[in-house]
Design a protein around this motif. Structure first.
Motif, short mmCIF file in Angstrom:
data_model
loop_
_atom_site.label_atom_id
_atom_site.label_comp_id
_atom_site.label_asym_id
_atom_site.label_seq_id
_atom_site.Cartn_x
_atom_site.Cartn_y
_atom_site.Cartn_z
N PHE C 95 0.78 -1.21 0.00
CA PHE C 95 0.00 0.00 0.00
C PHE C 95 0.82 1.28 0.00
N THR C 96 1.91 1.32 0.69
CA THR C 96 2.64 2.57 0.81
C THR C 96 3.17 3.04 -0.53
N VAL C 97 3.77 2.13 -1.28
CA VAL C 97 4.25 2.49 -2.61
C VAL C 97 3.07 2.95 -3.47
N PHE C 99 0.26 4.20 -2.50
CA PHE C 99 -0.24 5.48 -1.97
C PHE C 99 0.56 6.64 -2.57
N ASP C 100 1.89 6.52 -2.53
CA ASP C 100 2.76 7.55 -3.10
C ASP C 100 2.47 7.76 -4.58
N MET C 101 2.39 6.65 -5.30
CA MET C 101 2.19 6.75 -6.74
C MET C 101 0.82 7.33 -7.06
N ALA C 102 -0.17 6.92 -6.29
CA ALA C 102 -1.53 7.42 -6.53
C ALA C 102 -1.63 8.91 -6.25
N LEU C 103 -0.91 9.37 -5.21
CA LEU C 103 -0.95 10.80 -4.91
C LEU C 103 -0.27 11.60 -6.01
N MET C 104 0.83 11.08 -6.55
CA MET C 104 1.49 11.76 -7.65
C MET C 104 0.60 11.75 -8.88
N SER C 114 -7.92 6.93 -8.27
CA SER C 114 -7.31 5.61 -8.07
C SER C 114 -8.22 4.79 -7.16
#
Lengths: 162, 162, 162, 162, 162, 162
Positions: C95-97, C99-104, C114
């Motif tokens: 999830f953390t990876v 989360f970062d990608m989805a926010l970008m 997303s």
């Protein structure tokens, strides 16, 4: 000969708990399942012990005994000659709490090792608290708990609803 | 009698690894430390096996043998009659990767159990990769690795710097 | 009408990926599976696309098309009129990876949402990288991948071993 | 046509909740926000429903209806014909609890999918419990909740302080 | 000159808390330890303040003062001219809750920075709640808390058991 | 007087890094940003230092100096008289790696404290590696990096694409 203790509240015992009991029984010579006394459980210590005993008998596990304890788990382990504390892991969140507790147990009893075993994936999302929650909403949980426990949950919440 | 296998790259073995070896040796009848063949390690399989053997001898652990394997860990476990795979946990992050690997191992060999033991807190931040990194910067790491390993790391990086 | 894009490397596609494709197909009007071009994959883009196409056909999914893209995923989504990016979650670490990608992605394309769907628990520990690792060790992985992919993996590593 | 249900306690609804409602409304044909009955909330079910209804009206969301339910969320979803359960994610910790609950929901209702949407980063640290805590300390929280909710919180705690 | 505030419930103060106080005192000009008023603590605010004061005096920390506050921590920080809020981290789980709280504090008081310091590894598993739990079971915890606190815990639970 | 060092690869420096520099500058008397030498960066040490220097000058930060170091960060900290190592946290995943590294640094230099500061939420998903990835795909990243860095990234990848 290695004796392992599997401590817990088991309020009530689930198929996930029993999965861990079976795994522990397969790799340790003897397993002591010990139900922790607690003032804030849905079921009494006697009920919780009985549910585990029935499930152990039903599973035909010969090298497993069931007992209960008040006070520190490491003291109970000493009494039973256990040198391993077994803990089941359902998911990543479990681990941090377990890690803290295991480190404190090690501080208090360095000669006792904590060993973490993994639940089968199909039991990943089964916890005693979820069982209580579902049962309180009237949901049958017989797929997730040993025989008899579903009825006990139903009776408990029927009484409460009166 | 329960035989436990402790598989790993051990590139190189650290005090944290040896802490787990000792713990496993105290709760299982026999422990097989098995160094995984790999093409991308700093030390050769022979070197890595030798470091572990020396450390096991130095610790006086009688029920521990050291070997190596290529291929699947569960196949190596079968060969040695091991029914438990021991893994050391240093911190919460470790666990997720371990969890995935253990579930896959269980799928491939359901009769082998994975058991997770906890490193002593003083080894919490010691990993083989950190040792390689520190040694590559010229740092003495003899506080963190068994006798001889620090010298081997120093020699390895001295050669590289030439 | 909502078009969802499911982007990924699919190197190679697994039963876990196909589980997510099926779930997305059931809740969105149309699903575009888009294979990301990449220089460092085991299989070529053409191979990866073909594996997914074969699996989609095998599953009889009518509202799913398969394509590929280079460059930014949000640009590919725009091209296909997709307003949802579907991502599969296997476990907490994912999830953390994500989360970062989805926010970008949201920063770059605020009108695209997303949505994270969960893999079935039996696919929890199946990842493309594990498949490549197991296949490289000679392990049959046909339980974990769509028909044909196991053979392709075997052929790929047989070639490599020559 | 896909109907999505967004269940929750909404005690009280925050801007973070409403952010998720808006996102769901943009990618699903119809969204049912369903307030869960509970005996331990600060606001009554009626109040919590009204706050959400007012916020939905204020946001001009046409394809969103607001209701409440007791009992299992999956039963409520069935009643409304919803095939998607929407959940908002604020941060990594949220996910594990959500994961467990979603897996249990899937067990009970395999045809209903859980979809996780991400809150805007500016709402990352806004939770209903934090709102109650801040309001109980006399803090104005109008920046974090829909119009009217801050006043309701103030009134609630003024009453309590009498 | 930088004044740092270290807020907490300290119910009761542990060696882990005092470790953080010492670290903060070494890198900030002045440290204000502020005990948060709370209705649900084992020890009264007066007791909790006294325990910290005694421990600070015992440690000979000259630039540390001890006080208490009700209401928002950021308001207390303003009153003392503190521009840094110090928080101790014991392990990974701590962080998420801290992260949320720190982001909310930043929203309310952007000019105050939150700084996270790490407890010594030997205090990793020592928390106030664990101390209360162990003491309630009759366990001596003098290894984990400053002088006097163990006795206070013992007296507290002796009274309760009457 | 407290000197804080903020070490990192800064390959290249982002607005998230500069946010941390500014926060550190506000709570410590002096801040040394130190760029770590590394053989595997996109930009040379000289380039990375220059980008940070330009950004510090552009931000008008008077108590910040920029330098570089090879070898251990704690040795560099000693050279500059720094007693605090500042690290920025973007999200929960960051922390575990940081925790390990900080514990090792404490072992090597107990008198140096690690302090973790939080990035602003709007920089939560900005990392140097994401910047390199986006730039390699031809994406303008000027919203996420200090003036000049976007152009340098563009030039770097234009050269590579030739």
């Amino acid at each position: 000969m290695t004796i392992a203790m599997y401590p817990g509240r088991f309020d009530p015992v689930t198929n996930g708990h029993m999965d861990i009991v079976g795994r522990a029984a397969s790799i340790y010579d003897s397993v002591v399942v010990s139900v922790v006394h607690s003032g804030s459980t849905l079921f009494s210590t006697e009920e919780r012990v009985r549910f585990v005993k029935d499930a152990v008998a039903g599973a035909g596990l010969k090298n497993v005994q069931v007992t209960s304890h008040a006070g520190l788990t490491v003291d109970a382990a000493h009494q039973h000659g256990a040198t391993v504390l077994v803990r089941g892991l359902r998911a990543i969140t479990d681990f941090t709490v377990e890690f803290d507790m295991a480190l404190m147990n090690r501080n208090m009893a360095p000669e006792i090792e904590s060993a973490f075993l993994m639940t089968a994936v199909e039991y990943l999302y089964i916890s005693a608290s979820r069982m209580r929650e579902l049962a309180s909403l009237g949901r049958d949980v017989s797929d997730f708990v040993p025989p008899g426990v579903n009825e006990a949950l139903r009776a408990k919440f029927a009484t409460r609803a009166d």
